[in-house]
Design a protein around this motif. Structure first.
Motif, PDB file in Angstrom:
ATOM      1  N   ASP A 261       0.832  -1.203   0.000  1.00  0.00           N
ATOM      2  CA  ASP A 261       0.000   0.000   0.000  1.00  0.00           C
ATOM      3  C   ASP A 261       0.867   1.253   0.000  1.00  0.00           C
ATOM      4  O   ASP A 261       0.576   2.231  -0.701  1.00  0.00           O
ATOM      5  CB  ASP A 261      -0.919   0.018   1.223  1.00  0.00           C
ATOM      6  N   PHE A 262       1.934   1.243   0.799  1.00  0.00           N
ATOM      7  CA  PHE A 262       2.823   2.401   0.839  1.00  0.00           C
ATOM      8  C   PHE A 262       3.551   2.572  -0.488  1.00  0.00           C
ATOM      9  O   PHE A 262       3.717   3.696  -0.981  1.00  0.00           O
ATOM     10  CB  PHE A 262       3.818   2.277   1.991  1.00  0.00           C
ATOM     11  N   ASP A 263       3.990   1.453  -1.085  1.00  0.00           N
ATOM     12  CA  ASP A 263       4.648   1.541  -2.395  1.00  0.00           C
ATOM     13  C   ASP A 263       3.688   2.130  -3.428  1.00  0.00           C
ATOM     14  O   ASP A 263       4.081   2.964  -4.251  1.00  0.00           O
ATOM     15  CB  ASP A 263       5.116   0.155  -2.848  1.00  0.00           C
ATOM     16  N   LEU A 264       2.437   1.684  -3.394  1.00  0.00           N
ATOM     17  CA  LEU A 264       1.443   2.178  -4.344  1.00  0.00           C
ATOM     18  C   LEU A 264       1.195   3.665  -4.138  1.00  0.00           C
ATOM     19  O   LEU A 264       1.132   4.435  -5.105  1.00  0.00           O
ATOM     20  CB  LEU A 264       0.140   1.395  -4.185  1.00  0.00           C
ATOM     21  N   TYR A 265       1.069   4.081  -2.898  1.00  0.00           N
ATOM     22  CA  TYR A 265       0.801   5.492  -2.606  1.00  0.00           C
ATOM     23  C   TYR A 265       1.960   6.369  -3.097  1.00  0.00           C
ATOM     24  O   TYR A 265       1.742   7.436  -3.683  1.00  0.00           O
ATOM     25  CB  TYR A 265       0.578   5.679  -1.115  1.00  0.00           C
ATOM     26  N   ARG A 266       3.197   5.918  -2.880  1.00  0.00           N
ATOM     27  CA  ARG A 266       4.353   6.685  -3.364  1.00  0.00           C
ATOM     28  C   ARG A 266       4.358   6.754  -4.885  1.00  0.00           C
ATOM     29  O   ARG A 266       4.606   7.811  -5.471  1.00  0.00           O
ATOM     30  CB  ARG A 266       5.650   6.058  -2.847  1.00  0.00           C
ATOM     31  N   VAL A 268       1.806   6.480  -6.993  1.00  0.00           N
ATOM     32  CA  VAL A 268       0.716   7.332  -7.473  1.00  0.00           C
ATOM     33  C   VAL A 268       1.035   8.799  -7.218  1.00  0.00           C
ATOM     34  O   VAL A 268       0.793   9.662  -8.080  1.00  0.00           O
ATOM     35  CB  VAL A 268      -0.609   6.915  -6.809  1.00  0.00           C
ATOM     36  N   SER A 269       1.586   9.107  -6.061  1.00  0.00           N
ATOM     37  CA  SER A 269       1.916  10.500  -5.735  1.00  0.00           C
ATOM     38  C   SER A 269       2.964  11.054  -6.689  1.00  0.00           C
ATOM     39  O   SER A 269       2.849  12.189  -7.173  1.00  0.00           O
ATOM     40  CB  SER A 269       2.407  10.595  -4.286  1.00  0.00           C
ATOM     41  N   GLU A 270       3.990  10.270  -6.973  1.00  0.00           N
ATOM     42  CA  GLU A 270       5.046  10.734  -7.882  1.00  0.00           C
ATOM     43  C   GLU A 270       4.502  10.931  -9.292  1.00  0.00           C
ATOM     44  O   GLU A 270       4.824  11.925  -9.956  1.00  0.00           O
ATOM     45  CB  GLU A 270       6.204   9.722  -7.879  1.00  0.00           C
ATOM     46  N   ARG A 271       3.693   9.988  -9.760  1.00  0.00           N
ATOM     47  CA  ARG A 271       3.117  10.126 -11.097  1.00  0.00           C
ATOM     48  C   ARG A 271       2.203  11.348 -11.182  1.00  0.00           C
ATOM     49  O   ARG A 271       2.199  12.067 -12.184  1.00  0.00           O
ATOM     50  CB  ARG A 271       2.333   8.864 -11.467  1.00  0.00           C
ATOM     51  N   PHE A 272       1.457  11.592 -10.125  1.00  0.00           N
ATOM     52  CA  PHE A 272       0.532  12.714 -10.150  1.00  0.00           C
ATOM     53  C   PHE A 272       1.290  14.047 -10.140  1.00  0.00           C
ATOM     54  O   PHE A 272       0.879  15.000 -10.811  1.00  0.00           O
ATOM     55  CB  PHE A 272      -0.432  12.639  -8.965  1.00  0.00           C
ATOM     56  N   GLU A 273       2.374  14.131  -9.393  1.00  0.00           N
ATOM     57  CA  GLU A 273       3.159  15.368  -9.392  1.00  0.00           C
ATOM     58  C   GLU A 273       3.709  15.654 -10.786  1.00  0.00           C
ATOM     59  O   GLU A 273       3.742  16.809 -11.224  1.00  0.00           O
ATOM     60  CB  GLU A 273       4.298  15.271  -8.372  1.00  0.00           C
ATOM     61  N   ARG A 274       4.132  14.620 -11.479  1.00  0.00           N
ATOM     62  CA  ARG A 274       4.617  14.818 -12.858  1.00  0.00           C
ATOM     63  C   ARG A 274       3.478  15.260 -13.769  1.00  0.00           C
ATOM     64  O   ARG A 274       3.671  16.098 -14.661  1.00  0.00           O
ATOM     65  CB  ARG A 274       5.260  13.522 -13.389  1.00  0.00           C
ATOM     66  N   LEU A 275       2.288  14.698 -13.540  1.00  0.00           N
ATOM     67  CA  LEU A 275       1.129  15.107 -14.335  1.00  0.00           C
ATOM     68  C   LEU A 275       0.804  16.578 -14.107  1.00  0.00           C
ATOM     69  O   LEU A 275       0.496  17.316 -15.052  1.00  0.00           O
ATOM     70  CB  LEU A 275      -0.068  14.231 -13.976  1.00  0.00           C
ATOM     71  N   LEU A 276       0.879  17.024 -12.860  1.00  0.00           N
ATOM     72  CA  LEU A 276       0.564  18.422 -12.558  1.00  0.00           C
ATOM     73  C   LEU A 276       1.529  19.378 -13.253  1.00  0.00           C
ATOM     74  O   LEU A 276       1.138  20.491 -13.623  1.00  0.00           O
ATOM     75  CB  LEU A 276       0.595  18.662 -11.045  1.00  0.00           C
ATOM     76  N   LEU A 277       2.762  18.966 -13.436  1.00  0.00           N
ATOM     77  CA  LEU A 277       3.718  19.825 -14.132  1.00  0.00           C
ATOM     78  C   LEU A 277       3.261  20.114 -15.554  1.00  0.00           C
ATOM     79  O   LEU A 277       3.508  21.201 -16.084  1.00  0.00           O
ATOM     80  CB  LEU A 277       5.109  19.178 -14.135  1.00  0.00           C
ATOM     81  N   ARG A 278       2.578  19.148 -16.154  1.00  0.00           N
ATOM     82  CA  ARG A 278       2.097  19.344 -17.529  1.00  0.00           C
ATOM     83  C   ARG A 278       0.878  20.264 -17.572  1.00  0.00           C
ATOM     84  O   ARG A 278       0.510  20.754 -18.633  1.00  0.00           O
ATOM     85  CB  ARG A 278       1.761  17.996 -18.169  1.00  0.00           C
ATOM     86  N   HIS A 279       0.241  20.461 -16.432  1.00  0.00           N
ATOM     87  CA  HIS A 279      -0.950  21.317 -16.372  1.00  0.00           C
ATOM     88  C   HIS A 279      -0.669  22.637 -15.656  1.00  0.00           C
ATOM     89  O   HIS A 279      -1.601  23.386 -15.370  1.00  0.00           O
ATOM     90  CB  HIS A 279      -2.081  20.584 -15.638  1.00  0.00           C
ATOM     91  N   ASP A 280       0.582  22.900 -15.381  1.00  0.00           N
ATOM     92  CA  ASP A 280       0.936  24.079 -14.581  1.00  0.00           C
ATOM     93  C   ASP A 280       0.913  25.333 -15.447  1.00  0.00           C
ATOM     94  O   ASP A 280       1.918  25.734 -16.028  1.00  0.00           O
ATOM     95  CB  ASP A 280       2.319  23.883 -13.954  1.00  0.00           C
TER      96      ASP A 280
END
Length: 362
Positions: A261-266, A268-280
């Motif tokens: 669960d912790f591996d998954l959360y990390r 997902v969080s890392e992928r989402f931060e990269r996604l936000l950079l594309r929408h910044d």
């Protein structure tokens, strides 16, 4: 693929703000922007609570036949769910939305919602207390996300019963691959603590959503036959995990029992931060400000962690009035009757003492 028809599919994992997101889906349906279907998409069955239960294959057929845009809450899913979503993508525009919650907050919330009541009613399959249950519930959030895949688990794990002794803590290699395939295939996977940002991105991916405002909703604890049995004393998760020592011990225990669960959360969080950079961009930042303002206005309470929600407040008011009537007079709102003061103060303190990691939308 026909872009004039499509479906937003919210894969509602237990305790990841699915009830909160539902208010947004239904709002868009009320405004005529989509057709709401959901909660149970594994079968069709009568509902007394206003849901529109439809088997996923029936939603797919209706989408092809009638077209339009659909808002689908996929909470209870069948074993072929993700294969069905892939098939739908071949003929319609699909956006699948999945949220992952920080594991400690998830376990605390799930225990309070679905487990402790059963323990107090003597349901032995759920263990004796928080620690005992936790030892037999490894990586429970990941296992629930796997429901709807060939490597998923059935109703036992959905309900959070302890797994048989000797069950490996770590997911198998096949389960890991299936879990990561879900993360890669879903159009939007986000950590729950970035819900507002995720919904702004979601509106860009699925423009048929005209509103992403939601009402924060905290479902009451599950009730059933266990509530009618003789009740025994079981300390709440907040009591067991009271800071500083209890909190540290509970966090360590969850880390040991839920490494995947912790591996998954990390991840997902890392992928989402990269996604936000594309929408910044300026438009995104303005939309995020509008989103937060709309949510704050809709809820009517500050967005601080642990804030009372409207439904909770009404519940306390009704309880206060009922206690006053039993005591021989109408109690003022929020003021307990004469003989209920100590009990009410204890309940209020328990409600206020919530770990910050598990606060917010459920």
């Amino acid at each position: 693929m026909n872009t004039s028809r499509g479906a937003l599919i919210d894969r509602h994992i237990v305790k990841t703000a699915g009830s909160t997101v539902r208010t947004m889906l239904r709002r868009n349906a009320e405004l005529g922007h989509c057709t709401y279907a959901g909660y149970d998409v594994s079968r069709t069955w009568p509902s007394r609570v206003g849901f529109t239960h439809m088997a996923f294959e029936d939603i797919d057929a209706a989408l092809q036949r009638r077209g339009g845009m659909w808002c689908v809450e996929a909470h209870v899913v069948g074993p072929q769910f993700w294969m069905q979503v892939a098939q739908m993508r071949t003929h319609s525009r699909v956006v699948a939305f999945v949220r992952v919650r920080e594991p400690y907050g998830w376990y605390m919330s799930y225990y309070a919602w679905n487990v402790i009541g059963r323990q107090r009613g003597g349901a032995a399959r759920y263990g004796d207390n928080f620690s005992h249950w936790l030892q037999g519930a490894p990586n429970l959030q990941s296992r629930m996300i796997l429901l709807g895949t060939p490597y998923g688990y059935g109703a036992q794990q959905m309900l959070g019963e302890r797994l048989p002794a000797g069950t490996p803590v770590r997911l198998s290699s096949a389960q890991q691959r299936s879990l990561h395939a879900i993360v890669r295939s879903a159009e939007l996977v986000a950590p729950l603590d970035r819900l507002d940002e995720a919904l702004v991105v979601l509106q860009r991916l699925f423009p048929s959503l005209k509103s992403t405002a939601y009402r924060r909703t905290v479902p009451s604890a599950n009730r059933g036959p266990w509530n009618k049995r003789p009740q025994r004393r079981v300390p709440s998760g907040n009591e067991v995990c009271a800071p500083p020592d209890g909190l540290a011990a509970c966090r360590d225990a969850v880390a040991r029992v839920a490494p995947d669960d912790f591996d998954l959360y990390r991840l997902v969080s890392e992928r989402f931060e990269r996604l936000l950079l594309r929408h910044d961009d300026d438009a995104f930042r303005m939309a995020l400000r509008d989103q937060r303002a709309a949510v704050s206005k809709l809820v009517g309470y500050p967005r601080s962690k642990g804030a009372w929600q409207p439904g909770q407040r009404r519940g306390r008011e009704r309880a206060g009035r009922a206690r006053g009537r039993r005591a021989g007079g109408e109690a003022s709102v929020g003021v307990p009757g004469p003989r209920a003061g100590a009990r009410n103060r204890g309940a209020s303190a328990s409600s206020r003492h919530a770990d910050t990691s598990s606060a917010g939308p459920r």
